[in-house]
Design an enzyme around this catalytic site. Structure first.
Site, short mmCIF file in Angstrom:
data_model
loop_
_atom_site.label_atom_id
_atom_site.label_comp_id
_atom_site.label_asym_id
_atom_site.label_seq_id
_atom_site.Cartn_x
_atom_site.Cartn_y
_atom_site.Cartn_z
N LYS A 33 -2.61 21.34 2.07
CA LYS A 33 -2.58 20.19 0.72
C LYS A 33 -3.20 18.89 1.48
CE LYS A 33 1.92 18.48 1.13
NZ LYS A 33 3.36 18.74 0.12
N ARG A 129 12.45 15.92 -8.72
CA ARG A 129 11.62 15.15 -8.28
C ARG A 129 10.89 15.60 -10.13
NH1 ARG A 129 7.68 14.83 -3.26
NH2 ARG A 129 7.85 17.50 -3.68
N TYR A 253 -6.15 -11.71 15.02
CA TYR A 253 -6.56 -12.74 14.07
C TYR A 253 -4.43 -13.03 14.28
CZ TYR A 253 -10.00 -10.18 11.57
OH TYR A 253 -11.56 -10.09 11.07
N MET A 301 -9.80 -4.54 10.86
CA MET A 301 -9.89 -3.07 10.87
C MET A 301 -11.22 -2.05 11.33
SD MET A 301 -13.30 -3.15 7.17
CE MET A 301 -11.90 -3.62 5.60
#
Ligand SMILES: *Cc1c(COP(=O)(O)O)cnc(C)c1O
Length: 357
Positions: A33, A129, A253, A301
């Site tokens: 999956k 679930r 950053y 990024m």
């Protein structure tokens, strides 16, 4: 071309599949999956096709993609159908179908088929679930058995805490399951990767390994069987810029890392838009030309920065492994407070290259 790559070793995938099946002691559906946890469902299924007992996916869209690529053999839909309108396609392609809710049993009863649909009934043994309670399950099994349009094959359940090796919950879930099956006496399917690796005593007829096929350790600690798996994916890139900084200079950053002394910094073409964890702390392990190194500064990024001070031979073009054979993804995930599941299935943008030799 940007040098970021995810190298996928299909031999390792087959090796891990054999390990999974041996541990389960029966048959094993390879769980592919979410695009085979980021590894490419079609290529992975093709590589396993000759030996896997079948495949498991999350939804019919994923199953259709495999069939369209020529994958034959069983494909189990782990959540069955999301609406009754899928039943015609499920029948046409011969998909196997998990039934986890009463509304699905009702929909099957109302449907007509020209050949019986193969069904796995899911017990909620404690995950809470999806799945039917033990009481509902026994009744649903009998109802399904009476339907000519259905062939009910397997009783299944799913573990909630099999990755917690000291916790009794998996044993309790298995006991709920065994209790119901003492009455039904049918084929069973229980174990996911952490159960296969960590709870070998909890056997069933059909294992459902996912993560371990890809060679990742599902536990938050070292584990001999998990660590003996072969990592299938190596995420790597290269150094595209080098600079020398004196002491006291912030990098990237937010200036999260400040140089303590003269520092040689390498910039790697890899960032969080590729799926590398943005919150990887200073000191996170990387491998630079095969030698252990460390990440410094915040991940951006498209780029991240590593410390080359102790890697005098490394420079422009040096290869940096972010995870793979050397930097194990389980350890990386633990350092970043995430999971190998999340990291692998979160791979983006980076092209995959396959090897099968
Ligand atoms: C995803 C999934 C698996 C595989 O789990 P891993 O922990 O990756 O081995 C097995 N069974 C079900 C029902 C699943 O949804």
């Amino acid at each position: 071309m940007r040098p970021a790559r995810a190298l996928i070793d299909l031999q390792a995938l087959r090796h891990n599949y054999r390990q999974a099946r041996a541990l389960g002691g029966g048959r094993a559906l390879a769980v592919v999956k979410a695009d085979a946890y980021g590894h490419g469902a079609i290529r992975c299924a093709q590589a396993l096709q000759d030996e896997a007992d079948g495949f498991a996916v999350a939804c019919i869209e994923e199953a259709l993609e495999l069939r369209a690529a020529g994958i034959r053999g069983p494909i189990l839909l782990l959540e069955g159908f999301f609406e009754a309108g899928e039943l015609a396609l499920i029948e046409e392609h011969g998909f196997w179908c998990v039934i986890h809710a009463q509304w699905q049993v009702d929909a099957l009863e109302r449907s007509t088929r020209s050949r019986p649909l193969k069904v796995w009934l899911k017990l909620d043994s404690g995950m809470h679930r999806v799945g039917l309670s033990a009481l509902e399950c026994a009744a649903a099994w009998r109802r399904l058995q009476a339907m000519p349009q259905v062939e009910v094959q397997v009783l299944m359940s799913h573990f909630a805490r099999a990755d917690e090796l000291d916790h009794p919950y998996s044993g309790e879930q298995a006991a709920v399951f065994a209790d119901l099956n003492a009455r039904l006496r049918v084929e069973t399917s229980l174990s996911n990767s952490p159960a296969l690796l960590g709870w070998p005593q909890l056997r069933s007829d059909w294992a459902r390994p996912g993560l371990m096929l890809y060679g990742a350790n599902p536990f938050d600690r070292a584990h001999p069987l998990a660590d003996a798996l072969q990592p299938v994916m190596t995420l790597e890139s290269r150094i595209i810029s080098v600079r020398e900084l004196p002491a006291g200079e912030p990098i990237g950053y937010g200036g999260r890392f400040v140089t303590a002394g003269p520092t040689r910094v390498g910039v790697v073409a890899m960032g969080y838009a590729d799926g590398y964890p943005q919150n990887a702390p200073n000191g996170t392990e990387v491998a630079i030309d095969g030698r252990t190194g460390r990440l410094i500064g915040r991940v951006s990024m498209d780029m991240l920065t590593v410390d080359l001070t102790d890697h005098p031979a490394a420079g422009l073009g040096s290869r940096v492994e972010l995870w793979g054979r050397q930097v194990r993804i389980g350890g990386l995930a633990a350092q970043c407070g995430g999971s190998a599941y999340q990291l692998l299935s979160g791979l983006k943008r980076t092209p995959r290259e396959y090897s099968d030799a």
